[in-house]
Design a protein around this motif. Structure first.
Motif, PDB file in Angstrom:
ATOM      1  N   LEU A  97       0.831  -1.201   0.000  1.00  0.00           N
ATOM      2  CA  LEU A  97       0.000   0.000   0.000  1.00  0.00           C
ATOM      3  C   LEU A  97       0.867   1.254   0.000  1.00  0.00           C
ATOM      4  N   GLN A  98       1.866   1.302   0.883  1.00  0.00           N
ATOM      5  CA  GLN A  98       2.761   2.459   0.941  1.00  0.00           C
ATOM      6  C   GLN A  98       3.486   2.679  -0.380  1.00  0.00           C
ATOM      7  N   ASN A  99       4.004   1.599  -0.946  1.00  0.00           N
ATOM      8  CA  ASN A  99       4.821   1.748  -2.150  1.00  0.00           C
ATOM      9  C   ASN A  99       3.995   2.145  -3.356  1.00  0.00           C
ATOM     10  N   ARG A 100       2.767   1.656  -3.440  1.00  0.00           N
ATOM     11  CA  ARG A 100       1.886   2.124  -4.510  1.00  0.00           C
ATOM     12  C   ARG A 100       1.582   3.607  -4.339  1.00  0.00           C
ATOM     13  N   ALA A 101       1.399   4.028  -3.089  1.00  0.00           N
ATOM     14  CA  ALA A 101       1.127   5.446  -2.834  1.00  0.00           C
ATOM     15  C   ALA A 101       2.346   6.305  -3.161  1.00  0.00           C
ATOM     16  N   HIS A 102       3.535   5.852  -2.729  1.00  0.00           N
ATOM     17  CA  HIS A 102       4.753   6.592  -3.064  1.00  0.00           C
ATOM     18  C   HIS A 102       4.862   6.789  -4.577  1.00  0.00           C
ATOM     19  N   ALA A 103       4.654   5.698  -5.327  1.00  0.00           N
ATOM     20  CA  ALA A 103       4.782   5.757  -6.779  1.00  0.00           C
ATOM     21  C   ALA A 103       3.758   6.711  -7.381  1.00  0.00           C
ATOM     22  N   HIS A 104       2.523   6.634  -6.902  1.00  0.00           N
ATOM     23  CA  HIS A 104       1.449   7.466  -7.446  1.00  0.00           C
ATOM     24  C   HIS A 104       1.642   8.941  -7.096  1.00  0.00           C
ATOM     25  N   PHE A 105       1.947   9.224  -5.838  1.00  0.00           N
ATOM     26  CA  PHE A 105       2.081  10.619  -5.410  1.00  0.00           C
ATOM     27  C   PHE A 105       3.268  11.319  -6.063  1.00  0.00           C
ATOM     28  N   ASN A 106       4.308  10.544  -6.407  1.00  0.00           N
ATOM     29  CA  ASN A 106       5.547  11.149  -6.895  1.00  0.00           C
ATOM     30  C   ASN A 106       5.873  10.824  -8.340  1.00  0.00           C
ATOM     31  N   SER A 107       5.009  10.073  -9.020  1.00  0.00           N
ATOM     32  CA  SER A 107       5.192   9.722 -10.432  1.00  0.00           C
ATOM     33  C   SER A 107       6.571   9.093 -10.663  1.00  0.00           C
ATOM     34  N   LEU A 108       6.773   7.923 -10.096  1.00  0.00           N
ATOM     35  CA  LEU A 108       8.034   7.208 -10.264  1.00  0.00           C
ATOM     36  C   LEU A 108       7.825   5.715 -10.046  1.00  0.00           C
ATOM     37  N   TYR A 109       8.826   4.934 -10.414  1.00  0.00           N
ATOM     38  CA  TYR A 109       8.805   3.486 -10.218  1.00  0.00           C
ATOM     39  C   TYR A 109       9.357   3.131  -8.841  1.00  0.00           C
ATOM     40  N   LEU A 110       8.812   2.083  -8.232  1.00  0.00           N
ATOM     41  CA  LEU A 110       9.336   1.512  -6.995  1.00  0.00           C
ATOM     42  C   LEU A 110       9.765   0.067  -7.263  1.00  0.00           C
ATOM     43  N   VAL A 111      10.995  -0.270  -6.887  1.00  0.00           N
ATOM     44  CA  VAL A 111      11.512  -1.628  -6.992  1.00  0.00           C
ATOM     45  C   VAL A 111      11.735  -2.124  -5.569  1.00  0.00           C
ATOM     46  N   CYS A 112      10.973  -3.155  -5.161  1.00  0.00           N
ATOM     47  CA  CYS A 112      10.877  -3.516  -3.747  1.00  0.00           C
ATOM     48  C   CYS A 112      11.057  -5.015  -3.533  1.00  0.00           C
ATOM     49  N   PRO A 113      12.297  -5.515  -3.591  1.00  0.00           N
ATOM     50  CA  PRO A 113      12.534  -6.920  -3.230  1.00  0.00           C
ATOM     51  C   PRO A 113      12.352  -7.100  -1.733  1.00  0.00           C
ATOM     52  N   ASN A 114      11.815  -8.234  -1.332  1.00  0.00           N
ATOM     53  CA  ASN A 114      11.605  -8.470   0.098  1.00  0.00           C
ATOM     54  C   ASN A 114      12.539  -9.545   0.626  1.00  0.00           C
ATOM     55  N   ALA A 115      12.801  -9.473   1.927  1.00  0.00           N
ATOM     56  CA  ALA A 115      13.689 -10.447   2.556  1.00  0.00           C
ATOM     57  C   ALA A 115      13.115 -11.853   2.428  1.00  0.00           C
ATOM     58  N   GLY A 116      13.984 -12.795   2.177  1.00  0.00           N
ATOM     59  CA  GLY A 116      13.577 -14.190   2.157  1.00  0.00           C
ATOM     60  C   GLY A 116      13.583 -14.773   3.557  1.00  0.00           C
ATOM     61  N   PRO A 117      13.296 -16.063   3.698  1.00  0.00           N
ATOM     62  CA  PRO A 117      13.367 -16.706   5.013  1.00  0.00           C
ATOM     63  C   PRO A 117      14.750 -16.532   5.628  1.00  0.00           C
ATOM     64  N   VAL A 118      14.778 -16.317   6.939  1.00  0.00           N
ATOM     65  CA  VAL A 118      16.010 -15.964   7.645  1.00  0.00           C
ATOM     66  C   VAL A 118      16.317 -17.012   8.720  1.00  0.00           C
ATOM     67  N   TYR A 119      17.542 -17.528   8.715  1.00  0.00           N
ATOM     68  CA  TYR A 119      18.051 -18.274   9.861  1.00  0.00           C
ATOM     69  C   TYR A 119      18.476 -17.232  10.903  1.00  0.00           C
ATOM     70  N   PRO A 120      17.837 -17.187  12.076  1.00  0.00           N
ATOM     71  CA  PRO A 120      18.138 -16.115  13.028  1.00  0.00           C
ATOM     72  C   PRO A 120      19.606 -16.026  13.427  1.00  0.00           C
ATOM     73  N   THR A 121      20.264 -17.180  13.520  1.00  0.00           N
ATOM     74  CA  THR A 121      21.693 -17.220  13.807  1.00  0.00           C
ATOM     75  C   THR A 121      22.333 -18.243  12.879  1.00  0.00           C
ATOM     76  N   PRO A 122      23.647 -18.240  12.736  1.00  0.00           N
ATOM     77  CA  PRO A 122      24.280 -19.197  11.820  1.00  0.00           C
ATOM     78  C   PRO A 122      24.021 -20.653  12.171  1.00  0.00           C
ATOM     79  N   ASP A 123      23.794 -20.955  13.463  1.00  0.00           N
ATOM     80  CA  ASP A 123      23.586 -22.350  13.852  1.00  0.00           C
ATOM     81  C   ASP A 123      22.114 -22.700  14.055  1.00  0.00           C
ATOM     82  N   SER A 124      21.197 -21.786  13.677  1.00  0.00           N
ATOM     83  CA  SER A 124      19.763 -22.099  13.777  1.00  0.00           C
ATOM     84  C   SER A 124      19.427 -23.273  12.869  1.00  0.00           C
TER      85      SER A 124
END
Length: 382
Positions: free
Chosen positions: A229-256
């Motif tokens: 929702l935010q990124n669509r609004a940013h793009a619309h209000f400012n007339s620009l493209y948004l490129v938004c990769p999201n974090a993948g699954p995370v091992y909280p620590t190296p030995d998780s």
């Protein structure tokens, strides 16, 4: 006024979501870079058959994960032992990919910036050119309450001494002849409309905003939650493209033993109308893509008399809104950044400040709010 003599050809941008192991030593970054390299090869081979891929975007945490936040590691310890220099051997691995595929790579990494201050790290956004050179570097300006990175505002006087006090010192824009003008923010920066507006007023045409987590990515009935929702609004209000990769699954620590999907996928690319060009439902070693047409954007901005909103902005009306500070500046100019429980006190003071000035009306009864609770000691490494 800068007029380009050659049109910018349409191109594909690709955002990568990769499984990440949070690091507790710098050497462990190599494992995450191995996955990033495989993802770049896979994405270009699949997506590049449609159109040239000219911009590859990594998610936040793709190199280092989030152990410093999860484990509440003291800032100075993390700066000395965990994080990188830009340029450095880690960015050189990405540079080799940029040269091989003749593409820009935009990424995030917590990194030292020694010319500013020793024993500090910044959540840093950087761009590598197709020639393999670092051509852009910026720092995250707003943090979520469990991130202990240093921001320019935390060392404001030193930052201004080095870079000046213009908006470009805090929100720089990279101008190129082949992919348009690129601005960078990160995660929590995008919770504030001012961040993308600052980039837009300096000519940004494409904005990189990596990563957001649950609950924001799940809030509401629509896919992508308030993040999309935010990124669509940013793009619309400012007339620009948004490129938004999201974090993948995370091992909280190296030995998780198990990774956890903290974001729920929802990577996306949004065009300058606010329309979603690409959207993923998974973040598990996946990628999202969309066509960026800079010439169409430039025609829209300059021909239109209605929905190119910046042209109507009455700037004088808004100037005094920001005269009175909310979050204190220069917190870590001389003092070491504090850990989570102490940082909570800073945010609580900000809330009280807003109540006093009348921006927030207090509730009829005050209940205990959110607070930091440290996870139990996991004991010896498995």
């Amino acid at each position: 006024m800068r007029i380009t003599s050659e049109p910018v050809a349409p191109y594909l941008t690709v955002g990568l979501s990769t499984v990440v192991r949070s690091i507790t030593s710098r050497a462990q970054i190599a494992h995450n870079l191995d996955i990033v390299e495989e993802a770049v090869h896979a994405a270009v081979s699949v997506v590049g058959i449609n159109m040239p891929v000219k911009l590859i975007a990594l998610a936040e945490g793709a190199l280092t994960g989030f152990a410093d936040e999860i484990l509440d590691i003291p800032h100075v310890t993390a700066a000395r032992d965990l994080f990188v220099d830009i340029p450095g051997p880690e960015t050189e691995r990405l540079a080799a990919l940029a040269r091989h595929y003749d593409t820009y790579i935009v990424a995030q990494c917590k990194a030292r910036w020694p010319e500013i201050l020793p024993d500090r790290f910044f959540n840093t956004l950087f761009v590598i050119s197709p020639a393999g050179e670092i051509v852009h570097r910026a720092a995250k300006n707003h943090l979520w309450c469990r991130e202990r990175s240093c921001t320019p505002h935390d060392v404001y006087d030193r930052w201004v001494e080095l870079f000046g006090d213009g908006i470009d010192a805090f929100y720089p824009v990279l101008r190129t002849d082949d992919i348009g003008n690129l601005g960078t923010i990160c995660c929590s920066d995008g919770e504030y409309p001012e961040a993308v507006r600052a980039l837009a007023l300096q000519g940004a045409e494409v904005v990189y905003r990596p990563s957001e987590a649950v609950p924001m990515t799940q809030a509401g009935p629509d896919p992508g939650g308030t993040w999309l929702l935010q990124n669509r609004a940013h793009a619309h209000f400012n007339s620009l493209y948004l490129v938004c990769p999201n974090a993948g699954p995370v091992y909280p620590t190296p030995d998780s033993r198990h990774p956890y999907d903290i974001a729920g996928g929802n990577a996306h690319v949004v065009d300058f109308h606010g329309a979603v060009l690409g959207h993923t439902v998974s973040g598990y070693n996946s990628f999202v893509s969309g066509i960026v047409d800079i010439e169409a954007l430039r025609q829209f901005r300059t021909m239109n008399l209605n929905s190119n909103w910046l042209k109507d902005l009455r700037t004088e009306v808004f100037r005094q809104m920001y005269d009175e500070p909310i979050h204190p500046a220069n917190l870590w100019l001389t003092d070491e950044p504090v850990r989570h429980a102490e940082a909570d006190k800073i945010y609580r003071a900000n809330i009280r400040r807003l109540v006093v000035r009348g921006a927030y009306t207090p509730p009829a009864h005050a209940f205990p709010g959110a607070r930091y609770i440290a996870p139990p000691d996991p004991g010896p490494t498995r």
